[in-house]
Design a protein around this motif. Structure first.
Motif, PDB file in Angstrom:
ATOM      1  N   SER A   1      53.084  44.739  30.193  1.00 66.03           N
ATOM      2  CA  SER A   1      52.924  45.441  28.857  1.00 66.03           C
ATOM      3  C   SER A   1      53.922  45.869  28.264  1.00 66.03           C
ATOM      4  O   SER A   1      54.877  46.458  28.912  1.00 66.03           O
ATOM      5  CB  SER A   1      51.722  46.511  29.247  1.00 66.03           C
TER       6      SER A   1
ATOM      7  N   ASN B   1      54.323  49.734  28.225  1.00 61.08           N
ATOM      8  CA  ASN B   1      54.515  50.443  29.339  1.00 61.08           C
ATOM      9  C   ASN B   1      55.201  51.479  29.383  1.00 61.08           C
ATOM     10  O   ASN B   1      56.480  51.362  28.932  1.00 61.08           O
ATOM     11  CB  ASN B   1      54.742  49.375  30.569  1.00 61.08           C
TER      12      ASN B   1
ATOM     13  N   GLU C   1      55.575  40.036  29.118  1.00 62.41           N
ATOM     14  CA  GLU C   1      55.849  41.101  28.313  1.00 62.41           C
ATOM     15  C   GLU C   1      56.930  42.085  28.666  1.00 62.41           C
ATOM     16  O   GLU C   1      56.961  43.450  28.500  1.00 62.41           O
ATOM     17  CB  GLU C   1      54.565  41.869  27.996  1.00 62.41           C
TER      18      GLU C   1
ATOM     19  N   SER D   1      50.075  49.367  32.494  1.00 60.41           N
ATOM     20  CA  SER D   1      49.849  48.161  31.815  1.00 60.41           C
ATOM     21  C   SER D   1      48.155  47.966  31.466  1.00 60.41           C
ATOM     22  O   SER D   1      47.508  48.827  32.373  1.00 60.41           O
ATOM     23  CB  SER D   1      50.218  46.807  32.495  1.00 60.41           C
ATOM     24  N   ASP D   2      47.840  47.074  30.712  1.00 62.92           N
ATOM     25  CA  ASP D   2      46.371  46.805  30.452  1.00 62.92           C
ATOM     26  C   ASP D   2      46.025  45.617  31.227  1.00 62.92           C
ATOM     27  O   ASP D   2      44.854  45.298  31.359  1.00 62.92           O
ATOM     28  CB  ASP D   2      46.002  46.572  29.000  1.00 62.92           C
TER      29      ASP D   2
END
Length: 341
Positions: free
Chosen positions: A125, A128, A150, A320-321
């Motif tokens: 992410s 983050n 990412e 993160s997602d």
């Protein structure tokens, strides 16, 4: 003379079964439910026949294909309430179809009788807030390879510091990176950029890891995101990027190949056919990885050529997602070529 008054028979109370709409026998009720059960089974087994136009409906169905099992459970409840033997019998069709498609993923992992290449893939992410903590979570799983997507330039030093001792070799190209316990050679960017995206878009790399099991070509990729909107399932860029990555894999001459990436698609999605037709995927574990708060699909993937991908599992949540995923890849032994006298 006495006059007898004529009367009428009292109206009988309505049958509860009729009042509730349950006309007929166990075998004549629930024909609509039976039809829905057969249709669900057809979708499970024939999802490739669902057209992708308009709106890439076929890919949308395949992205959530395992969740048709929920439809089967709902139909079961309705059949029991309807007291329909016909519907209950018809439900054997989608149950068998779901078990055929996904039942193997529920089985326990095969015994780890051979050493393998343990790998981790994670979309870390770009939002983050604690990349160092994320790095420690990934390293705690003890893999030989860690792939990140990412990966912002500002976060790279934190990963280098947190992973540097155990993973002295690493490569970063654009927003994807690879950390390795073993030396990396032949590092280069892989062009998977769709034609209508700006030139600074770089989300693919390739490196050869010199592991104890031999040389392994490792690809790290982050395919474009997909969107669900009024026009349907927007996966055109993702699909184009998958085709470019598939071409790169087809040209790869190293015998053993590993692909680690956020592919923004499930292994059932026809948009990833350029990859799944060339590489093996895991036959154990659902390991839904996205979104982290309530995972509904695994769009982060581990695939291999010249080896078998073991059970995929998720690791603890980070900042993160996405959830990280991990697996052991058992590389095939190279063929023995007999010499001539």
């Amino acid at each position: 003379m006495t006059q007898v008054e004529s009367g009428t028979e009292p109206t009988p109370a309505p049958d509860p079964a009729v009042r509730c709409g349950r006309r007929g026998s166990w075998w004549t009720r629930g024909r609509v439910l039976a039809g829905l059960a057969a249709f669900t089974a057809a979708l499970l087994l024939g999802h490739r026949l669902v057209p992708n136009t308009p709106g890439r409906l076929g890919s949308l169905l395949e992205a959530f294909l395992p969740w048709l099992g929920v439809v089967v459970v709902v139909l079961l409840g309705a059949a029991l309430l309807r007291r329909s033997a016909t519907a209950l019998l018809a439900l054997l069709l989608p149950v068998a179809a779901w078990a055929y498609q996904f039942g193997g993923l529920l089985l326990p992992a095969d015994a780890q009788t051979r050493a393998g290449l343990d790998v981790v893939q994670h979309n870390a992410s770009d939002e983050n807030a604690d990349p160092a903590a994320t790095a420690r979570t990934l390293a705690a799983a003890g893999p030989r390879l860690i792939a990140l997507a990412e990966l912002l330039p500002s976060a790279v030093p934190a990963y280098e510091k947190a992973l540097g001792r155990a993973y002295p070799y690493h490569a970063v190209r654009g927003t994807v990176g690879l950390w390795s316990r073993d030396p990396l050679t032949g590092v280069r960017a892989v062009d998977i950029k769709p034609h209508d995206i700006a030139d600074d878009w770089r989300r693919g790399l390739r490196a050869v890891a010199r592991t104890p099991h031999g040389e392994v070509a490792v690809y790290v990729a982050h395919l474009p995101s997909v969107r669900l909107g009024a026009g349907g399932f927007g996966s055109a860029r993702r699909d184009e990027s998958a085709r470019l990555l598939g071409d790169a894999l087809a040209a790869e001459r190293t015998r053993a190949v590993v692909l680690l990436g956020d592919l923004n698609g499930t292994v059932d999605d026809r948009g990833l056919r350029p990859l799944t037709s060339r590489l093996k995927v895991s036959e154990r574990g659902f390991a839904f990885s996205y979104p982290e708060a309530f995972p509904v699909a695994r769009i982060d993937q581990i695939m291999a050529r010249g080896g078998t991908v073991g059970r995929i599992r998720t690791l603890p949540a980070t900042g993160s997602d996405h959830l990280p995923i991990a697996a052991r890849i058992t590389l095939a032994r190279p063929p023995v070529v007999s010499g001539h006298p």
